[in-house]
Scaffold this active site. Structure first.
Site, PDB file in Angstrom:
ATOM      1  N   LYS A  77      82.758 -47.740  53.360  1.00 33.21           N
ATOM      2  CA  LYS A  77      82.140 -47.304  52.098  1.00 33.21           C
ATOM      3  C   LYS A  77      83.028 -46.259  51.476  1.00 33.21           C
ATOM      4  O   LYS A  77      83.637 -45.455  52.183  1.00 33.21           O
ATOM      5  CB  LYS A  77      80.775 -46.677  52.377  1.00 33.21           C
ATOM      6  CG  LYS A  77      79.881 -46.607  51.165  1.00 33.21           C
ATOM      7  CD  LYS A  77      79.091 -47.891  51.014  1.00 33.21           C
ATOM      8  CE  LYS A  77      78.126 -47.842  49.855  1.00 33.21           C
ATOM      9  NZ  LYS A  77      77.279 -49.034  49.808  1.00 33.21           N
ATOM     10  N   GLY A 181      62.309 -48.140  41.059  1.00 34.19           N
ATOM     11  CA  GLY A 181      63.663 -48.338  40.539  1.00 34.19           C
ATOM     12  C   GLY A 181      63.782 -49.708  39.896  1.00 34.19           C
ATOM     13  O   GLY A 181      63.768 -50.728  40.575  1.00 34.19           O
TER      14      GLY A 181
END
Ligand code: NAI
Ligand code: PHE
Length: 346
Positions: A77, A181
Site C-alpha cells: 500500500k 458512505g
C-alpha cells in the site's frame, strides 16, 4: 519514532519531499505470491507515524485480500501524507506530488504496483502511467479498465447476502440496511440492496450524496449516529476504523459487511462482536471485487464478464468461511485470515 517491531511485513519505504511538502510511505507486506500491490491513499495525517501505521495495516490487509481471492499478487500500500487536504492543493501541486510518486514506483522497479484508493482515481493512474508501468487502473479513455467501484460494490452486495443468510435470514427483503458512505462504491451498494427489497438507511458527511437515495425512499441517519442506529445490516463504505471495542459492546446490528478496509480497530472488537453473535464479513473478502477487477483486467487479461463471474464467487467464499468458523468455533475473521495465510506460504 517509527515502530519497527510490531509489523510482520517485508519492507517500509518513507520519503519526504521538501519541494511539495508531501511524505510518501510505501509498505510492502508480502511478495510471496507475486509483486506487492495495493492502492495509493492520499490524505492528511496527524503525524508520519500514523501514516506509516496506516500504510502497514492496509498493506497487510492487501496480502490477505490477494490470497483470499486467489490472485497472483502480494500485498502492499502507499500512503501520500499531503501537506494540506487534497481540495486545497492546486492542480500543479498535485501533479508534482504524483510525479514524485511515479519516481518512487520506478525505484521499486515492479516489487510494488499501485492502483486507485481513497484520494486517488483512474485519472491519477493515467498520470502515473505516463512515467511508470507499475500503475494499474487507468481510465477507459487512456486504455485501462476504469474504475473498480462497480466490481467492489457487486462483491460487497454478495457479501451482504451471504452474511444475512448466516444470520438466519432467507434474503434481504424487509431488512434494514444502513449504508455509511455514498461514494463510488456505497451509492451502488445502496441501490443494489434497495432493489433486493431492503429498507434502506443512508448516511454521508456530504448530505447531498444522500438525496437521490432519499428521493427513492431511503431514510437519512446523521453521520455521527451510525454506530448507535438499530438496523439489521451495517455496511461501512466510507473509511475504516468504524468499530472499536467500546462500540462493539453496544452496536445494535446483526450483521456488519461493507467495503471499507479494516472496519474493526482491534482484535478485541472482533472478539466482542463474535461473542455477541454479530456476523462480521471479513472486509478483505467482502471488498475483493476491486482487486479482482484491477488484477484480473490488467495482469491476467480477463474480460469484464470474467471479472463479474469471479466477483460473484465472493458469496461462496464467505459461505465456506462461515461454515469453517462454525466448525472450529472461531470467528469468521479468524477463519478467513487462517485460510489466506495458509495460501501465502511459499
Ligand atoms: P469514495 O471516496 O468514492 O466514497 C467515500 C464516501 O464516504 C464519500 O461520499 C464521503 O463523503 C463519505 N464519507 C467519508 N467519511 C464519512 C463518514 N465519517 N461518515 C459518512 N460518510 C463518510 O470511496 P469509494 O471508492 O466509494 O470507497 C469506499 C471505501 O471502500 C473506502 O474505504 C475504500 O478504501 C474501500 N474500498 C474501495 C474499493 C474501490 O474499488 N473503490 C475497493 C476496496 C475497498
Ligand atoms: N484500493 C482498492 C483496494 O483496497 C483497489 C486496489 C486493489 C488497488 C488492488 C490496487 C490494487 O482493494
Amino acid at each position: 519514532m517509527i515502530d519497527t517491531q510490531l509489523w510482520d511485513g517485508e519492507m517500509t519505504c518513507v520519503r519526504h519531499d521538501e519541494r511539495t511538502g508531501a511524505t510518501f510511505v510505501i509498505a510492502l507486506h508480502s511478495t510471496t505470491l507475486g509483486p506487492a500491490a495495493g492502492g495509493t491513499r492520499a490524505m492528511t495525517y496527524p503525524s508520519v507515524d500514523e501514516a506509516v501505521a496506516d500504510a502497514r495495516r492496509l498493506a497487510h490487509a492487501m496480502s490477505l485480500k490477494m490470497a483470499a481471492a486467489d490472485l497472483p499478487m502480494g500485498g502492499g500500500k502507499s500512503v501520500i501524507m499531503l501537506p494540506e487536504p487534497r481540495a486545497k492543493l492546486d492542480d500543479g501541486q498535485w501533479r508534482d506530488i504524483l510525479s514524485v510518486h511515479a519516481h518512487n514506483l520506478e525505484l521499486l522497479n515492479g516489487s510494488y504496483w499501485t492502483g486507485p484508493d481513497v484520494g486517488t482515481g483512474s485519472g491519477d493512474m493515467d498520470v502515473l502511467a505516463r512515467v511508470t508501468r507499475f500503475a494499474f487502473g487507468r481510465s477507459v479513455t487512456a486504455g485501462g479498465p476504469g474504475s473498480s467501484a462497480e466490481a467492489t460494490a457487486q462483491g460487497v452486495f454478495s457479501a451482504i447476502q451471504a452474511s444475512v443468510r448466516e444470520a438466519g435470514e432467507s434474503g434481504l427483503d424487509g431488512l434494514r440496511v444502513l449504508v455509511q458512505g455514498l461514494g463510488a462504491v456505497g451509492s451502488r451498494v445502496a441501490s443494489l440492496v434497495a432493489e433486493a427489497g431492503a429498507r434502506l438507511l443512508v448516511t454521508d458527511v456530504d448530505e447531498a450524496r444522500c438525496e437521490p437515495h432519499v428521493a427513492a425512499g431511503a431514510r437519512i441517519v446523521p453521520a455521527d449516529e451510525v454506530t448507535r442506529t438499530e438496523c439489521d445490516v451495517l455496511a461501512p463504505c466510507a473509511t475504516g476504523g468504524v468499530i472499536d471495542t467500546d462500540i462493539a459492546a453496544t452496536l445494535p446490528v446483526r450483521v456488519v459487511a461493507g467495503a471499507a478496509n479494516n472496519i474493526l480497530t482491534t482484535d478485541e472488537a472482533e472478539r466482542v462482536l463474535h461473542e455477541r453473535g454479530i456476523i462480521v464479513a471479513p472486509d478483505f473478502i467482502a471488498n475483493g471485487g476491486g482487486a479482482i477487477h484491477l488484477v484480473g483486467r490488467e495482469v491476467l487479461g480477463w474480460s469484464a464478464s470474467d471479472v463479474l463471474a469471479r466477483t460473484a464467487l465472493i458469496e461462496k467464499a464467505l459461505d465456506d468461511v462461515f461454515a469453517s468458523a462454525r466448525d472450529q468455533r472461531i470467528s469468521p475473521l479468524r477463519a478467513a485470515a487462517a485460510r489466506a495465510v495458509a495460501r501465502m506460504q511459499p
